[in-house]
Design an enzyme around this catalytic site. Structure first.
Site, PDB file in Angstrom:
ATOM      1  N   GLY A   1      42.261  37.843  43.584  1.00 16.62           N
ATOM      2  CA  GLY A   1      41.521  39.088  43.398  1.00 16.62           C
ATOM      3  C   GLY A   1      42.239  40.258  44.033  1.00 16.62           C
ATOM      4  N   SER A   2      41.449  41.237  44.449  1.00 18.81           N
ATOM      5  CA  SER A   2      42.033  42.478  44.953  1.00 18.81           C
ATOM      6  C   SER A   2      42.425  42.365  46.433  1.00 18.81           C
ATOM      7  CB  SER A   2      41.022  43.607  44.779  1.00 18.81           C
ATOM      8  OG  SER A   2      39.883  43.338  45.556  1.00 18.81           O
ATOM      9  N   VAL A   3      43.278  43.260  46.874  1.00 14.60           N
ATOM     10  CA  VAL A   3      43.755  43.244  48.264  1.00 14.60           C
ATOM     11  C   VAL A   3      42.595  43.440  49.269  1.00 14.60           C
ATOM     12  CG1 VAL A   3      45.262  44.371  49.959  1.00 14.60           C
ATOM     13  CG2 VAL A   3      46.091  43.937  47.641  1.00 14.60           C
ATOM     14  N   PRO A   4      41.715  44.424  49.074  1.00 13.89           N
ATOM     15  CA  PRO A   4      40.642  44.614  50.075  1.00 13.89           C
ATOM     16  C   PRO A   4      39.762  43.372  50.228  1.00 13.89           C
ATOM     17  CG  PRO A   4      40.717  46.478  48.551  1.00 13.89           C
ATOM     18  CD  PRO A   4      41.683  45.477  48.033  1.00 13.89           C
ATOM     19  N   THR A   5      39.414  42.729  49.111  1.00 11.70           N
ATOM     20  CA  THR A   5      38.579  41.522  49.213  1.00 11.70           C
ATOM     21  C   THR A   5      39.386  40.375  49.835  1.00 11.70           C
ATOM     22  OG1 THR A   5      37.365  42.266  47.272  1.00 11.70           O
ATOM     23  CG2 THR A   5      37.025  39.996  47.925  1.00 11.70           C
TER      24      THR A   5
ATOM     25  N   CYS B   1      47.629  40.540  37.272  1.00  7.27           N
ATOM     26  CA  CYS B   1      48.119  40.897  38.606  1.00  7.27           C
ATOM     27  C   CYS B   1      49.634  41.054  38.673  1.00  7.27           C
ATOM     28  CB  CYS B   1      47.653  39.863  39.616  1.00  7.27           C
ATOM     29  SG  CYS B   1      48.106  38.195  39.150  1.00  7.27           S
TER      30      CYS B   1
ATOM     31  N   ASN C   1      40.003  38.057  35.199  1.00  4.84           N
ATOM     32  CA  ASN C   1      41.011  38.287  34.164  1.00  4.84           C
ATOM     33  C   ASN C   1      41.532  37.011  33.506  1.00  4.84           C
ATOM     34  OD1 ASN C   1      42.235  37.710  36.609  1.00  4.84           O
ATOM     35  ND2 ASN C   1      43.939  39.119  36.305  1.00  4.84           N
TER      36      ASN C   1
ATOM     37  N   GLU D   1      50.732  29.143  44.091  1.00  7.13           N
ATOM     38  CA  GLU D   1      50.006  28.323  43.133  1.00  7.13           C
ATOM     39  C   GLU D   1      51.015  27.881  42.084  1.00  7.13           C
ATOM     40  OE1 GLU D   1      46.505  31.040  42.341  1.00  7.13           O
ATOM     41  OE2 GLU D   1      45.507  29.295  43.215  1.00  7.13           O
TER      42      GLU D   1
ATOM     43  N   GLU E   1      47.496  49.982  41.831  1.00  2.00           N
ATOM     44  CA  GLU E   1      47.276  49.022  40.762  1.00  2.00           C
ATOM     45  C   GLU E   1      46.198  49.578  39.828  1.00  2.00           C
ATOM     46  OE1 GLU E   1      45.427  45.155  41.722  1.00  2.00           O
ATOM     47  OE2 GLU E   1      46.977  44.254  40.479  1.00  2.00           O
TER      48      GLU E   1
ATOM     49  N   LYS F   1      33.893  29.411  42.775  1.00  2.00           N
ATOM     50  CA  LYS F   1      33.026  30.544  42.443  1.00  2.00           C
ATOM     51  C   LYS F   1      33.784  31.462  41.491  1.00  2.00           C
ATOM     52  CE  LYS F   1      32.379  34.484  44.374  1.00  2.00           C
ATOM     53  NZ  LYS F   1      32.385  35.239  43.100  1.00  2.00           N
TER      54      LYS F   1
ATOM     55  N   GLU G   1      46.087  35.217  46.391  1.00  2.00           N
ATOM     56  CA  GLU G   1      46.835  35.737  45.230  1.00  2.00           C
ATOM     57  C   GLU G   1      46.246  37.102  44.932  1.00  2.00           C
ATOM     58  OE1 GLU G   1      49.321  34.411  43.904  1.00  2.00           O
ATOM     59  OE2 GLU G   1      49.194  32.272  44.323  1.00  2.00           O
TER      60      GLU G   1
HETATM   61  N1  LIG Z   1      45.376  41.371  41.178  1.00  2.00           N
HETATM   62  C1  LIG Z   1      44.434  40.622  40.725  1.00  2.00           C
HETATM   63  O1  LIG Z   1      44.645  39.482  40.439  1.00  2.00           O
HETATM   64  C2  LIG Z   1      43.117  41.211  40.576  1.00  2.00           C
HETATM   65  C3  LIG Z   1      42.917  42.516  40.911  1.00  2.00           C
HETATM   66  N2  LIG Z   1      41.713  43.073  40.754  1.00  2.00           N
HETATM   67  C4  LIG Z   1      41.546  44.492  41.103  1.00  2.00           C
HETATM   68  O2  LIG Z   1      40.377  44.624  41.853  1.00  2.00           O
HETATM   69  C5  LIG Z   1      39.488  45.541  41.257  1.00  2.00           C
HETATM   70  C6  LIG Z   1      38.068  45.103  41.474  1.00  2.00           C
HETATM   71  O3  LIG Z   1      37.782  43.920  40.759  1.00  2.00           O
HETATM   72  P1  LIG Z   1      36.822  42.831  41.383  1.00  2.00           P
HETATM   73  O4  LIG Z   1      36.558  41.768  40.378  1.00  2.00           O
HETATM   74  O5  LIG Z   1      35.653  43.516  42.008  1.00  2.00           O
HETATM   75  O6  LIG Z   1      37.785  42.188  42.490  1.00  2.00           O
HETATM   76  P2  LIG Z   1      37.444  41.442  43.824  1.00  2.00           P
HETATM   77  O7  LIG Z   1      38.718  41.153  44.521  1.00  2.00           O
HETATM   78  O8  LIG Z   1      36.417  42.157  44.608  1.00  2.00           O
HETATM   79  O9  LIG Z   1      36.792  40.070  43.327  1.00  2.00           O
HETATM   80  C7  LIG Z   1      37.481  38.853  43.184  1.00  2.00           C
HETATM   81  C8  LIG Z   1      36.552  37.708  43.530  1.00  2.00           C
HETATM   82  O10 LIG Z   1      36.139  37.805  44.887  1.00  2.00           O
HETATM   83  C9  LIG Z   1      34.723  37.752  44.995  1.00  2.00           C
HETATM   84  N3  LIG Z   1      34.306  38.528  46.156  1.00  2.00           N
HETATM   85  C10 LIG Z   1      34.037  39.857  46.212  1.00  2.00           C
HETATM   86  N4  LIG Z   1      33.714  40.209  47.474  1.00  2.00           N
HETATM   87  C11 LIG Z   1      33.775  39.084  48.223  1.00  2.00           C
HETATM   88  C12 LIG Z   1      33.540  38.810  49.601  1.00  2.00           C
HETATM   89  N5  LIG Z   1      33.172  39.753  50.453  1.00  2.00           N
HETATM   90  N6  LIG Z   1      33.695  37.536  50.028  1.00  2.00           N
HETATM   91  C13 LIG Z   1      34.090  36.570  49.183  1.00  2.00           C
HETATM   92  N7  LIG Z   1      34.309  36.770  47.868  1.00  2.00           N
HETATM   93  C14 LIG Z   1      34.159  38.013  47.392  1.00  2.00           C
HETATM   94  C15 LIG Z   1      34.262  38.295  43.668  1.00  2.00           C
HETATM   95  O11 LIG Z   1      32.935  37.915  43.396  1.00  2.00           O
HETATM   96  C16 LIG Z   1      35.257  37.682  42.715  1.00  2.00           C
HETATM   97  O12 LIG Z   1      34.935  36.334  42.436  1.00  2.00           O
HETATM   98  C17 LIG Z   1      39.929  45.584  39.801  1.00  2.00           C
HETATM   99  O13 LIG Z   1      39.617  46.780  39.236  1.00  2.00           O
HETATM  100  C18 LIG Z   1      41.406  45.359  39.904  1.00  2.00           C
HETATM  101  O14 LIG Z   1      42.064  46.576  40.129  1.00  2.00           O
HETATM  102  C19 LIG Z   1      40.670  42.337  40.284  1.00  2.00           C
HETATM  103  C20 LIG Z   1      40.811  41.039  39.913  1.00  2.00           C
HETATM  104  C21 LIG Z   1      42.077  40.373  40.003  1.00  2.00           C
HETATM  105  C1  LIG Z   2      49.231  35.242  35.061  1.00  2.00           C
HETATM  106  N1  LIG Z   2      48.763  34.099  35.804  1.00  2.00           N
HETATM  107  C2  LIG Z   2      47.897  33.300  34.994  1.00  2.00           C
HETATM  108  C3  LIG Z   2      49.883  33.292  36.239  1.00  2.00           C
HETATM  109  C4  LIG Z   2      48.149  34.570  37.012  1.00  2.00           C
HETATM  110  C5  LIG Z   2      46.671  34.701  37.047  1.00  2.00           C
HETATM  111  C6  LIG Z   2      46.247  35.587  38.182  1.00  2.00           C
HETATM  112  C7  LIG Z   2      46.025  36.997  37.812  1.00  2.00           C
HETATM  113  O1  LIG Z   2      46.671  37.594  36.962  1.00  2.00           O
HETATM  114  O2  LIG Z   2      45.099  37.535  38.413  1.00  2.00           O
END
Ligand SMILES: NC(=O)C1=CN([C@@H]2O[C@H](COP(=O)(O)OP(=O)(O)OC[C@H]3O[C@@H](n4cnc5c(N)ncnc54)[C@H](O)[C@@H]3O)[C@@H](O)[C@H]2O)C=CC1
Ligand SMILES: C[N+](C)(C)CCCC(=O)O
Length: 505
Positions: free
Chosen positions: A243-247, A299, A168, A479, A402, A191, A265
């Protein structure tokens, strides 16, 4: 050759760019993937066209990048803070000079509007300037001990850090993680998300041009597998994840095996509380800023909007009028205020949340449908109309989970006590907001929020001077701000004897 994508940006328009240069970077240069067989297409969200191929790095490539980062760390960590600051300021200067080209590439890959992308790049060079400013101030303490003995502490870097980012804010996240890491004397291997891989390597080139040792900021492309190789690598001292909570949980688990430090975060479902004594015009603007930046894929968004019952009709009328007026379309046009979502699955997921909300009794006041812009080249894009949901209850899926899309859920409330309890009734805790003219109430509510940030009479105003991070399942560590130095450095205590050793033996 390295900069040809960026150099082609001034004339580029939506639907025309193809990125062919290698997207990995270590040892001071772009590195071609070893084998192309696991390549995944990366789509331009505005058109659905293939923008480039993302080829994940395997174990050998990850190791090569980490070794290259380690070699750079040996040099960089021996430089003084002021010497590091000088290089970082040069990086900030170069970035500022290229802001328009970088913003364009970011908008093409992510789908956010060019207007927002420019703000993102401006935040990025300011983050580097901010941490360059802190680099020269890093210091320990001097502590006197009995008999003339003394001790001092040294603030030292951690070593090779890893950053794993979301799609994002591709460029901002890469900068938010690398700038404090470099200021403290670390190297970092980053990455990006496999869906937004093209701009991290531009950051790597900027650092290189500014004069960092080769390998100091490396980029490895890939998804879960590459991420997990990074989290398991024995030479990595710290993982900072967005990223997401599960990851996030998986990253923490993997990092625990070799006791790596972790910053997480994660997601949010933040409350925005609007009291009847607010300045309504500002509260409405605040609610839009809390929900619709980057197509709602932020987020810290305030997606649970609690409005005091007496002003609900006026609030809804105004918020719906303005939401309907948001120009959705080509992200590269200066007049557009909302672009496409990141991917087709993300669009489907968000539309799915809207239909689920309807089933559970919410009323769609506007938007929530796929949107097809009139421009024929955007027909295959992942657009939707921004949505306001009324008649929401705390137990609905759209209020609990979310969504990560342009969907605002509005909930009525009666009393301060009640709304505080409901606002905190979530496992997330990233941000919160309150609109009121009552100064005591504003601070009382801010103090009661179980969240890492509370915005009073505004929302999503996150400058780099301020610590940013979560409570509860939204993560830990911070951060931005001065405190982040603590998360990228460690203290060594040096104890100095000035007399004889008094031995008990
Ligand atoms: N709150 C936030 O900042 C974010 C929330 N999300 C939520 O998560 C959902 C899924 O989006 P994704 O991009 O698939 O999120 P994700 O949390 O799975 O991915 C974030 C990062 O982690 C990496 N990753 C994935 N699995 C991993 C593992 N096992 N070990 C290490 N790194 C790993 C991904 O390649 C990516 O760079 C979205 O639909 C959204 O709801 C996604 C991105 C940011
Ligand atoms: C909004 N910002 C840039 C401070 C946070 C970025 C992280 C995110 O939204 O996933």
């Amino acid at each position: 050759m390295a900069q040809s994508t960026l150099d082609s940006m001034p004339g580029a328009s939506t639907g025309t760019v193809v990125v062919t240069e290698p997207l990995n970077f270590w040892g001071g240069k772009r590195v071609k993937p070893r084998e192309e067989k696991n390549a995944e297409p990366v789509f331009e969200p505005a058109t659905g066209r293939v923008l480039c191929q993302m080829v994940p790095c395997g174990a050998e490539e990850v190791d090569e990048a980490i070794q290259s980062a380690y070699a750079a760390y040996q040099k960089w960590s021996k430089m003084s803070g002021m010497e590091r600051a000088r290089v970082m300021l040069e990086a900030a200067r170069i970035m500022r000079e290229r802001r328009e080209k970088i913003a364009k590439l970011e908008a093409i890959n992510n789908g956010k509007t060019i207007t927002e992308a420019l703000v993102n790049i401006d935040i990025s060079w300011k983050i580097i300037e901010y941490y360059a400013g802190l680099a020269g101030t890093l210091a320990g303490q001097h502590i006197q001990l009995p008999g003339g003995a003394f001790a001092y502490s040294r603030r030292e870097p951690l070593g090779v850090c890893v950053g794993i980012g979301a799609w994002n804010f591709p460029f901002v996240i890469a900068t938010m993680k690398s700038a404090p890491a470099l200021a403290c004397g670390n190297a970092i291997v980053y990455k990006p998300s496999p869906m937004a891989p093209v701009t991290a390597v531009i950051l790597a080139e900027i650092y290189k041009e500014a004069g960092v040792p080769d390998g100091l900021f490396c980029v490895v492309q890939g998804g879960a597998e590459t991420g997990s190789l990074l989290c398991h690598h024995p030479k990595v001292a710290k993982v900072s994840f967005t990223g997401s909570v599960p990851t996030g949980k998986k990253v923490m688990e993997m990092s625990a095996k070799s006791v790596k430090q972790v910053t997480l975060e994660l997601g949010g479902k933040s409350p925005l509380i609007i009291f009847k004594d607010c300045e309504l015009e500002n509260a409405v603007k605040g609610a839009l800023m809390a929900n619709f930046l980057t197509q709602g894929q932020v987020c810290c968004n305030g997606t649970r909007v609690f409005v005091q019952r007496e002003i609900m009709p006026q609030f809804l009328e105004e918020v719906v009028k303005r939401t309907k007026a948001i120009p959705v379309g080509d992200p590269l046009l200066g007049s557009t205020r909302m672009g496409p979502l990141i991917s087709k699955p993300q669009l489907e997921k968000v539309l799915g949340f809207v239909s689920q909300a309807k089933k559970e009794g919410a009323r769609v006041l506007c938007g929530g449908d796929p949107f097809v812009p009139s421009d024929p080249k955007l027909k295959g894009g992942y657009f939707m109309s921004p949505c306001v949901l009324d008649n929401c209850r705390d137990d609905m899926t759209c209020v609990k989970e979310e969504i990560f899309g342009p969907v605002m859920s509005v909930l009525p409330f009666d009393t301060e006590e009640e709304v505080i309890q409901r606002a905190n009734n979530t496992t997330f805790g990233l941000a919160s907001g309150v609109f009121t003219r009552d100064i005591s109430r504003a601070h009382r509510v801010a103090a009661s929020m179980e969240a890492g940030t509370c915005f009073i009479n505004n929302y999503n105003n996150n400058p780099m001077e301020l610590p940013f991070g979560g409570y509860k399942m939204s993560g830990f560590g911070r951060e931005n701000g001065q405190v982040t130095i603590e998360y990228y450095s460690q203290l060594k205590t040096v104890v100095v004897e000035m007399g004889d050793v008094e031995s008990l033996f």
